[in-house]
Design an enzyme around this catalytic site. Structure first.
Site, PDB file in Angstrom:
ATOM      1  CD  GLU A   7      19.642 111.454  50.022  1.00 45.81           C
ATOM      2  OE1 GLU A   7      19.190 112.481  49.830  1.00 45.81           O
ATOM      3  OE2 GLU A   7      20.162 110.784  50.769  1.00 45.81           O
ATOM      4  CB  CYS A  50      20.023 116.677  53.696  1.00 42.04           C
ATOM      5  SG  CYS A  50      21.456 115.817  54.071  1.00 42.04           S
TER       6      CYS A  50
END
Length: 144
Positions: free
Chosen positions: A49, A77
């Protein structure tokens, strides 16, 4: 999500946890790609990401990715969820849930919490989730 899965497979081939991501601009064009490379780069922040967001920022010449969409094979996360909010993304689509460290719907619901940036990011999980889960499970099974 298919292209994000291709990025995840590439990460696995390099011995990285198989997670892939891409950023789409408001017209649906890919402006950033990323795959995990924490081991290779010796960088804890080298998540798919983050790498996709960095690439998109370079493409647009702006760290604000307003009205853009992040597609990733695994639920982000806490670090990545925070970056999603700070980038001011419009939305997130993810594949597999992460019951241990997922910060969208699993372990923490970060995107639903009020935050300093005052941003709300819509999200949709489970898109090709079985394929994403199978890729992760095969990777970790090969390591045992």
């Amino acid at each position: 999500m298919g292209l994000a899965l291709d990025e995840a497979r590439s990460a696995a081939a390099l011995g990285e946890v198989p997670v892939g991501a891409l950023v789409l601009d408001p017209k649906g064009r890919i402006i950033g790609l990323g795959r995990n490379s924490s081991v290779r780069d010796c960088d804890i922040s080298a998540h798919a990401e983050i790498k996709a967001l960095r690439a998109a920022g370079q493409t647009l010449g702006n760290y604000r990715l307003t009205d853009c969409l992040l597609v990733v094979t695994l639920e982000p996360c806490p670090m990545c969820a925070s970056a999603i909010v700070q980038a001011r993304l419009a939305g997130l689509v993810f594949g597999a849930s992460d019951t241990l460290a997922g910060a969208v719907v699993s372990a923490v619901e970060y995107l639903d919490a009020p935050c300093a940036a005052g941003q709300r990011v819509w999200y949709l999980g489970g898109v090709l989730g079985e394929a994403s889960t199978a890729l992760l499970q095969a990777f970790f099974a090969s390591r045992r």
